[in-house]
Design a protein around this motif. Sequence first.
Motif: not given
Length: 255
Positions: A59-60, A72, A76, A79-80, A98-99, A101-103
């Motif tokens: 995810a990074y 990705f 993301e 997801l936001r 990912l949820l 990292t998206a936030h």
Amino acid sequence: MATALVIENDPTDDLRRLGEWLTEGGLQLRVLRPHEGEELPADLAGYAALVVLGGEQQAYPLPDGTPGAPWFPALEGLLRKAVRYRVPTLGVCLGAQLLATAHAGLVERSPSGPEVGPGVVGKRDAADADPLFRYVPLIPDVLQWHSDEITELPRGATLLAASTRYPHQAFRLGDRAWGLQFHIECDTAMIADWARDSELLAELGYDEELVVAACDRVMADVEEVWQPFAIRFAALALGELDHDATRRGLPLLGH
């Protein structure tokens, strides 16, 4: 019927049993496979829910700064939007990462090493007020298969389940988005595919057949816990379940 958008990040990790449970709960499923070149939508208009599955990617960013997969950044973004517009969302393993990292959460190679095979997690106190987790047993069975972990939750996230070595096993963002570090979708055939010539098992020194057999023994226990959880998620997406509804007595949904 209401439709859930499902993002399959890796062909080896499909919906499997989770798809059956969501369908039982009344949702239609549209599966997008960006790993095959299918494009993600710009928004979630027309969808009642979003489900993001796992995969071997990270995810990074990669060492050269590129994302773990080309789609990705767009995922993301979805997801936001899901959290912002309160679209019921479920992220599984990589999907949960990912949820996060998206936030502005943090995902890293786990300092505790890989986590593979059957295990349990422990509910946190906040789970008692959660519309999905409040009916999950105190120490539910789960299946694990990951080398990365969420080391910092997004600001404002609610921790719902933890374990000794991996403190962020499940969390909620807002009131309608959940991330699960563990797997609930797998059947034994999927685990057997993952275990075949697995570099991860070789790294740990685990025997392939023993890992598959151990996972197979808990499949019924995992279903007993997470099939009702999936049914409740579907009910939420259909507008049949909310925080007030749980207090009015819907614990038997999915049983």
